[in-house]
Design an enzyme around this catalytic site. Structure first.
Site, short mmCIF file in Angstrom:
data_model
loop_
_atom_site.label_atom_id
_atom_site.label_comp_id
_atom_site.label_asym_id
_atom_site.label_seq_id
_atom_site.Cartn_x
_atom_site.Cartn_y
_atom_site.Cartn_z
N LYS A 80 9.72 -1.94 -54.71
CA LYS A 80 9.22 -2.77 -53.61
C LYS A 80 10.28 -2.87 -52.52
O LYS A 80 11.48 -2.93 -52.82
CB LYS A 80 8.88 -4.16 -54.18
CG LYS A 80 8.18 -5.09 -53.21
CD LYS A 80 7.81 -6.41 -53.92
CE LYS A 80 7.11 -7.39 -53.01
NZ LYS A 80 6.72 -8.64 -53.70
N SER A 113 1.99 -10.11 -53.16
CA SER A 113 2.58 -9.32 -52.11
C SER A 113 3.05 -7.93 -52.54
O SER A 113 3.32 -7.10 -51.68
CB SER A 113 3.77 -10.08 -51.53
OG SER A 113 4.77 -10.26 -52.51
N SER A 169 3.12 -12.66 -57.19
CA SER A 169 3.07 -11.38 -56.47
C SER A 169 3.22 -10.11 -57.30
O SER A 169 3.04 -9.02 -56.78
CB SER A 169 4.14 -11.36 -55.38
OG SER A 169 3.66 -12.07 -54.28
N1 GLN Z 1 0.81 -15.43 -52.77
C1 GLN Z 1 1.99 -16.23 -52.91
C2 GLN Z 1 2.58 -16.50 -51.56
O1 GLN Z 1 2.04 -16.06 -50.61
C3 GLN Z 1 2.96 -15.56 -53.83
C4 GLN Z 1 3.89 -14.63 -53.18
C5 GLN Z 1 4.91 -14.06 -54.12
O2 GLN Z 1 4.84 -14.22 -55.33
N2 GLN Z 1 5.89 -13.41 -53.53
O3 GLN Z 1 3.56 -17.17 -51.43
#
Ligand code: GLN
Length: 478
Positions: A76, A151, A175
């Site tokens: 990532k 994400s 994410s």
């Molecule tokens: N969807 C969550 C957010 O927008 C989780 C994001 C993540 O785990 N990086 O914060």
């Protein structure tokens, strides 16, 4: 032989009996990327020459010594890699090349892995659809009109489309698990501190964890064996040796107590997913597990608690992008104007929203009402989990309330996007390990995932349960 579709354990077998070479495997993955990724958009960067050079160097070594010998892996784009850009899919880090590798990257390289490229994500890991990337949209390989989740959407899509057997993601509120669920692959977030965060660009430091996205549970354990453990560069890593993550895999679930929230009806869960859950409960009971209904009234609070704490920490962590130290700098007459314009032009809308919310909840007049309150709720959720895990081995629930959604459908409705993190955020708040296992497809052909959580440092049990789910669902895109 379609080497790009092989799992890590299959590739290990092929390497040790000498039937394939790393350069053949990476070539198969690079071919899959060039055939599919123009449409899917999982990668922000791939460097074929470097990848092939590394593969050929590895061919001079013996596979036996290295647990990830010749395994191609995607990373990532918020994980630092020397010599290749690390942008967090943000314009503010456009062209940024870190001078060091993240600890996970060092460990992967020492283990013989081949980093094949950097994957797309929501900017600074903020989002659930990968649509917040400043660079490109990533599509769900199961249906190109649908989101891959986020994400870590690029990582999940790359694994689901068999461009690589494994990718690293990061999980602050879901994410890794949410995109894994939406793309039909396995996603694991370990106990907080299990994997070093050194070299992971910080979003919310008390919640962030790096973890693997793979096509099988065994592969997830293999990667965890390499990337976990204490790191002198990250004082929050757990000092104890993690043990062998594969140890529990063949053990079955006899006598395991699996808690299932009784009041799942309260949340709007997809009907097909509910059926899967019911069926899974029966099958687990047949396999000897004890299913225990538990009350989990605090679950609703997790979203609010998460979005206060995560944004507060993000507003502080992202203060460093001021145009002085890192990549992007806007032209301006004065220093103040340069700060303002750099941040105004460099960050996308969602990141700005989070910084504003985070700054607000930390401001003098509201600190107690929001930030302190959220810390109290966090303590309450932690003690609820402690009580549950003092009487049970695992908790089972959906990863996400439903399957993927159409690209564009939720992007203008942040609240709806946030609410879909209801089942993933509790594990981050409590710092406990959790995994999403692909459970099947909806009638329309979109993947659904089931999640297991385990007590603090109990990854072995988590993977033990996950291996049984994998056996029950027999789901593999191939
Ligand atoms: N969807 C969550 C957010 O927008 C989780 C994001 C993540 O785990 N990086 O914060």
């Amino acid at each position: 032989m379609e080497l790009n579709k092989k799992s890590i354990s299959e590739l290990k077998e092929l390497y040790s009996n000498g039937s394939v070479k790393p350069s053949e495997v990476v070539r198969a993955c690079l071919d899959a990327i060039s055939n599919k990724d123009t449409e899917i958009g999982a990668f922000l960067e791939v460097m074929p020459e470097d990848v092939l050079r590394r593969a050929r160097e590895l061919e001079k070594e013996s596979p036996e010594e290295m647990p990830l010998y010749g395994i191609p892996i995607a990373v990532k784009d918020n994980i630092c890699t020397i010599g290749s850009r690390t942008t967090c899919a943000s314009k503010i880090l456009e062209g940024y090349v870190p001078p060091y590798n993240a600890t996970v990257v060092e460990r992967l390289l020492d283990a013989g892995a081949i980093i094949i490229g950097k994957t797309n994500m929501d900017e600074f890991a903020m989002g659930s659809s990968t649509e917040n990337s400043a660079y490109q949209i990533t599509k769900n390989p199961w249906n190109m009109e649908f989101a891959p989740g986020g994400s870590s959407g690029g990582s999940a899509a790359a694994v689901a489309a068999s461009m690589v057997p494994v990718a690293l993601g990061s999980d602050t509120g879901g994410s890794i698990r949410q995109p894994a669920s939406l793309c039909g692959v396995v996603g694991l977030k370990g106990t907080y501190g299990r994997v070093s965060r050194y070299g992971l660009v910080a979003f919310a430091s008390s919640l962030d964890q790096i973890g693997p996205i793979t096509r099988t549970v065994d592969d997830s354990a293999i990667v965890m064996n390499v990337i976990s453990g204490r790191d002198p560069f990250d004082a929050t890593t757990i000092p104890d040796e993690p043990g062998d993550f594969r140890a529990g895999l063949g053990r079955g679930v006899e006598q395991l107590k699996i808690a299932v929230p009784v009041d799942l009806e309260r949340w709007d869960i997809d009907a097909e997913l509910k059926d899967i859950l019911k069926d899974t409960i029966e099958k687990l009971e047949e396999a000897g597990a004890k299913i225990e209904p538990v009350n989990f009234p605090d679950m609703d609070a997790s979203i609010a608690c998460y979005y206060v704490i995560a944004n507060a920490e993000a507003s502080s962590n992202l203060a460093r992008y001021d145009g002085v130290k890192y990549a992007f700098r806007a032209e301006a007459e004065t220093l103040d104007e340069m700060y303002e314009r750099t941040r105004g032009e460099g960050f996308g809308d969602e990141v700005k929203r989070r910084i504003l919310l985070g700054t607000y909840v930390l401001s003098a007049g509201y600190y107690d009402a929001y930030y302190n309150k959220a810390q109290q709720v966090r303590a309450m959720i932690c003690s609820r989990f402690e009580a549950i895990f003092s009487a049970n081995d695992l908790v089972m629930l959906p990863t996400v309330p439903g399957p993927s959604f159409r690209l564009g459908e939720r992007i203008d409705n942040p609240i709806e996007m946030y609410l879909s993190d209801i089942f993933t955020t509790p594990a981050n708040i409590a710092g406990i390990p959790a995994i999403s296992v692909p459970a099947g497809l909806t009638r329309k052909g979109l993947p659904l995932g089931i999640q297991l959580m385990a007590g603090y440092t109990q990854e072995e049990k988590l993977l033990q349960g996950a291996a049984m789910l994998e056996k029950i669902y027999k789901f593999n895109k191939g």
